[in-house]
Design an enzyme around this catalytic site. Structure first.
Site, PDB file in Angstrom:
ATOM      1  N   LYS A  41      12.634  35.084 -24.371  1.00 62.96           N
ATOM      2  CA  LYS A  41      11.787  34.201 -25.169  1.00 62.96           C
ATOM      3  C   LYS A  41      11.749  34.633 -26.636  1.00 62.96           C
ATOM      4  O   LYS A  41      11.169  33.931 -27.453  1.00 62.96           O
ATOM      5  CB  LYS A  41      10.362  34.180 -24.616  1.00 62.96           C
ATOM      6  N   ARG A  95      -4.163  24.194 -19.815  1.00 62.28           N
ATOM      7  CA  ARG A  95      -4.692  23.518 -21.001  1.00 62.28           C
ATOM      8  C   ARG A  95      -4.525  22.010 -20.902  1.00 62.28           C
ATOM      9  O   ARG A  95      -5.368  21.259 -21.323  1.00 62.28           O
ATOM     10  CB  ARG A  95      -3.974  24.004 -22.262  1.00 62.28           C
ATOM     11  N   SER A 133      -0.087  30.182 -28.219  1.00 64.93           N
ATOM     12  CA  SER A 133       0.454  31.300 -28.991  1.00 64.93           C
ATOM     13  C   SER A 133       1.517  30.841 -29.976  1.00 64.93           C
ATOM     14  O   SER A 133       1.567  31.299 -31.119  1.00 64.93           O
ATOM     15  CB  SER A 133       1.031  32.361 -28.050  1.00 64.93           C
TER      16      SER A 133
END
Length: 162
Positions: A41, A95, A133
């Site tokens: 990532k 979320r 993030s």
């Protein structure tokens, strides 16, 4: 002892993560924060930096909630990490609908791999639902105010990076 695993890359730790950690303490005696190494990532922060940011925040939570909280880096399958730390519960924060679709697939695969490990979803508090993030890093990179999205120590670390 009820052991829960809350996994993520935490690059960086946000107040949304802190909220899930705090609420997860109600369900377990020991909470393991699984920090995915996940170099694929391309994290902004090193593993050691991410672990340190989390450790900086969890002491007060552990004391307030009377829960043992530990940080555990991992680089294997999530279900294997759960086995490694003795977790019977994987805790995931949601979320939005997009999160659910991905998490739904993960739960199905994990249930096939080990039906004894349950996954529990905690909905993000409404005021934290937009925090990601990736977006926090973008705001910080462009010089925006991130103080409403991350703990103060994390904001300082982001300031050092950018």
């Amino acid at each position: 002892m009820r052991i829960g695993l809350y996994p993520g890359t935490f690059d960086p730790l946000t107040i949304g993560h802190v909220d899930i950690i705090t609420r997860a303490c109600r369900m377990v005696d020991r909470l393991v924060i699984g920090v995915a190494i996940n170099e694929g990532k391309g994290p902004l922060f090193s593993l050691d930096e991410r672990v340190a940011m989390i450790e900086n925040e969890i002491g007060a939570i552990a004391a307030a909630k009377n829960t043992e909280i530990v940080v555990h880096p991992f680089n294997n399958l999530l279900i294997d990490c759960a086995r490694d730390v003795g977790a019977g519960i994987i805790i995931r924060g949601l979320r939005a609908v997009a999160d659910f679709e991905y998490e739904f697939q993960m739960v199905g695969m994990n249930r096939v791999l080990d039906a004894e490990v349950e996954t529990v979803f905690l909905m993000a508090e409404a005021r934290h639902q937009a925090i990601a993030s990736k977006l926090v890093k973008e705001i910080a990179r462009l010089g925006g105010d991130i103080s409403k999205f991350v703990p103060a120590a994390v904001a300082a670390k982001l300031g050092e990076k950018y």
